[in-house]
Design a protein around this motif. Sequence first.
Motif, PDB file in Angstrom:
ATOM      1  N   ALA A 206       0.664  -1.235   0.043  1.00 20.50           N
ATOM      2  CA  ALA A 206       0.061  -0.041  -0.049  1.00 20.50           C
ATOM      3  C   ALA A 206       0.721   1.197  -0.008  1.00 20.50           C
ATOM      4  O   ALA A 206       0.555   2.407  -0.321  1.00 20.50           O
ATOM      5  CB  ALA A 206      -0.805   0.086   1.337  1.00 20.50           C
ATOM      6  N   PHE A 207       1.883   1.236   0.576  1.00 26.95           N
ATOM      7  CA  PHE A 207       2.981   2.396   0.732  1.00 26.95           C
ATOM      8  C   PHE A 207       3.272   2.890  -0.914  1.00 26.95           C
ATOM      9  O   PHE A 207       3.122   3.945  -1.045  1.00 26.95           O
ATOM     10  CB  PHE A 207       4.177   2.002   1.511  1.00 26.95           C
ATOM     11  N   TRP A 208       3.865   1.820  -1.577  1.00 23.45           N
ATOM     12  CA  TRP A 208       4.079   2.321  -2.925  1.00 23.45           C
ATOM     13  C   TRP A 208       2.780   2.531  -3.854  1.00 23.45           C
ATOM     14  O   TRP A 208       3.017   3.552  -4.730  1.00 23.45           O
ATOM     15  CB  TRP A 208       4.926   1.201  -3.659  1.00 23.45           C
ATOM     16  N   ARG A 209       1.903   1.837  -3.385  1.00 27.57           N
ATOM     17  CA  ARG A 209       0.505   2.291  -4.112  1.00 27.57           C
ATOM     18  C   ARG A 209      -0.097   3.603  -3.883  1.00 27.57           C
ATOM     19  O   ARG A 209      -0.550   4.463  -4.662  1.00 27.57           O
ATOM     20  CB  ARG A 209      -0.544   1.102  -3.788  1.00 27.57           C
ATOM     21  N   ASP A 210       0.298   4.188  -2.524  1.00 27.95           N
ATOM     22  CA  ASP A 210      -0.109   5.411  -2.154  1.00 27.95           C
ATOM     23  C   ASP A 210       0.899   6.562  -2.903  1.00 27.95           C
ATOM     24  O   ASP A 210       0.399   7.659  -2.737  1.00 27.95           O
ATOM     25  CB  ASP A 210       0.060   5.503  -0.649  1.00 27.95           C
ATOM     26  N   LEU A 211       2.011   6.038  -3.332  1.00 31.37           N
ATOM     27  CA  LEU A 211       2.900   7.063  -3.979  1.00 31.37           C
ATOM     28  C   LEU A 211       2.427   7.445  -5.476  1.00 31.37           C
ATOM     29  O   LEU A 211       3.113   7.927  -6.149  1.00 31.37           O
ATOM     30  CB  LEU A 211       4.252   6.645  -3.709  1.00 31.37           C
ATOM     31  N   ALA A 212       1.347   6.487  -5.922  1.00 32.97           N
ATOM     32  CA  ALA A 212       1.326   6.369  -7.268  1.00 32.97           C
ATOM     33  C   ALA A 212       0.968   7.874  -7.907  1.00 32.97           C
ATOM     34  O   ALA A 212       1.281   8.235  -9.042  1.00 32.97           O
ATOM     35  CB  ALA A 212       0.295   5.554  -7.853  1.00 32.97           C
ATOM     36  N   PRO A 213       0.173   8.657  -7.085  1.00 32.18           N
ATOM     37  CA  PRO A 213      -0.164  10.124  -7.521  1.00 32.18           C
ATOM     38  C   PRO A 213       1.097  10.974  -7.750  1.00 32.18           C
ATOM     39  O   PRO A 213       0.925  11.950  -8.661  1.00 32.18           O
ATOM     40  CB  PRO A 213      -0.900  10.798  -6.462  1.00 32.18           C
ATOM     41  N   LEU A 214       2.277  10.826  -7.251  1.00 27.87           N
ATOM     42  CA  LEU A 214       3.384  11.757  -7.649  1.00 27.87           C
ATOM     43  C   LEU A 214       3.747  11.300  -9.068  1.00 27.87           C
ATOM     44  O   LEU A 214       3.918  10.234  -9.520  1.00 27.87           O
ATOM     45  CB  LEU A 214       4.475  11.074  -6.574  1.00 27.87           C
ATOM     46  N   GLY A 215       4.267  12.384  -9.629  1.00 22.75           N
ATOM     47  CA  GLY A 215       4.990  12.214 -10.839  1.00 22.75           C
ATOM     48  C   GLY A 215       6.433  12.436 -10.641  1.00 22.75           C
ATOM     49  O   GLY A 215       7.309  12.142 -11.583  1.00 22.75           O
ATOM     50  N   ALA A 216       6.961  13.044  -9.558  1.00 16.63           N
ATOM     51  CA  ALA A 216       8.450  12.934  -9.335  1.00 16.63           C
ATOM     52  C   ALA A 216       8.777  12.888  -7.755  1.00 16.63           C
ATOM     53  O   ALA A 216       7.945  13.318  -7.006  1.00 16.63           O
ATOM     54  CB  ALA A 216       8.850  14.413  -9.858  1.00 16.63           C
ATOM     55  N   LEU A 217       9.727  12.409  -7.433  1.00 10.70           N
ATOM     56  CA  LEU A 217      10.101  12.056  -6.049  1.00 10.70           C
ATOM     57  C   LEU A 217      11.537  12.552  -6.310  1.00 10.70           C
ATOM     58  O   LEU A 217      12.682  12.170  -6.849  1.00 10.70           O
ATOM     59  CB  LEU A 217      10.184  10.551  -5.825  1.00 10.70           C
ATOM     60  N   LEU A 218      11.951  13.461  -5.204  1.00  7.84           N
ATOM     61  CA  LEU A 218      13.223  14.137  -5.082  1.00  7.84           C
ATOM     62  C   LEU A 218      13.705  13.880  -3.678  1.00  7.84           C
ATOM     63  O   LEU A 218      13.186  14.254  -2.669  1.00  7.84           O
ATOM     64  CB  LEU A 218      13.298  15.612  -5.249  1.00  7.84           C
ATOM     65  N   LEU A 219      15.106  13.055  -3.814  1.00  8.89           N
ATOM     66  CA  LEU A 219      15.466  12.767  -2.525  1.00  8.89           C
ATOM     67  C   LEU A 219      17.046  13.131  -2.097  1.00  8.89           C
ATOM     68  O   LEU A 219      17.937  12.963  -3.052  1.00  8.89           O
ATOM     69  CB  LEU A 219      15.501  10.983  -2.318  1.00  8.89           C
TER      70      LEU A 219
END
Length: 451
Positions: A206-219
Amino acid sequence: MLVQATKLPLNSCGGDGGPVSQCERALERGDLEAVWAAARERVRVRVGDRNYAAWIAPLSCTRASDTVTLVAPDRTTRDWVARHFLTAIEEALAAALGRSCPVQLGVAAPPPVLPIPTEPPNAEQTFDSFVVGESNAGAYEAARALGNATLGSSLFLHGPTGVGKTHLLHAVFHALHGSGTIVACLPAAHLVSALVAAYGRHGHEAFWRDLAPLGALLLDDVHSLAGQEELQERLMEGLVAWVEGGRTLVLTSDRAPRDMPDLAARVRERFEGGEVACIELPEPALRLAILQRKARAQGIEFEPRLVARLAVRLAGDVRRLEGALTRLAAHSRLSGRPLDEALAEEVLPELRVAPALDVDRIIEATAAAFGCPARLLRGRSRRAELVLPRQVAMYLARKLLARPFAELAAQFTRDHTTVLHAWRTIRTRLETDRALATTVAQIEERLLSVL
């Protein structure tokens, strides 16, 4: 709800048939950030810094056909801007573009609920506020290209602490966010903490599924995960699958992917075969430009000779420059004295008259600390007992003098790749080898104590 502005008459910057402004060309390229940044500065002058920070800075810019749309974070901001600042914005855009442009005000859609902690990056850290020089031009161009690219790209930014990696990360955020992309920017360690909590609840899928709306992730600071192999593996497996869905990923680190053996293999391979950009310590010309930019921003007046002297003597990262500038300004303000060379020499030990620090002095100090002849560190001998002190001398020469690797290599009768390897090797060892860290710190302190 959108509030549409009335069209303005064409101004003297160029109307139909007139010359095309730089902002108009930027608009044609789709570089909305450049257009809005130019207009925003005009608005700042007109409405003042306080109103700008409260009402104008939170607006993001998008475009639909020939209309510029400014998106407010909430209805209160939108309504206040519509009543009090819309005319100033219209006129600023018209002046920047050289023609009138319909403006609409909208309200941002509620952000998706994400399983990670997020907070807006520094609003002042944009591409326009980044000072570009020889040591960071490649990274700047790579980040700027990604900020204007379609989703699905990746970028790995690496370099020593305090050279501008986080600034570029925030600039990418603002560029993507301004184009309507849903972006999250956070330290890599915070993402790992959220992932660990999800695993504890058996909710990692569910963690990765909940990140689905993101178009970009900056770490930021992925090197902080060193030594946490199991956590890294879980994180990187999820990231690879997430990115392969056509999303953008940007990582920053104090070392290159190839120098991070514990970075999950699939992610390391992805970046080694993709876009990797390095930021080096700033060269004197860039240090001068940074000092001048920051002094102007703080309203500090320097003697030109003093600024040039600071740029030469304050080698190292940008934070050292910022710290020196802050100390000088504070002493000048509290003492009521002008900010001149006399005050600077009292406040900053780096400016006091002393023998110039050079490679020879660094080699001699390092050789003395390790109990070996200095001439052997300059020579071609490959004896095992000379490898570490020679690498330490190369590391300190790079850190304290901030000269190009090729220039330093000539002093050691080596090629530039050898000095680069020494720089990376010692920098990595210092994180875990406390005895070596103590020795290097003592050598550095001895060298700087006489400056």
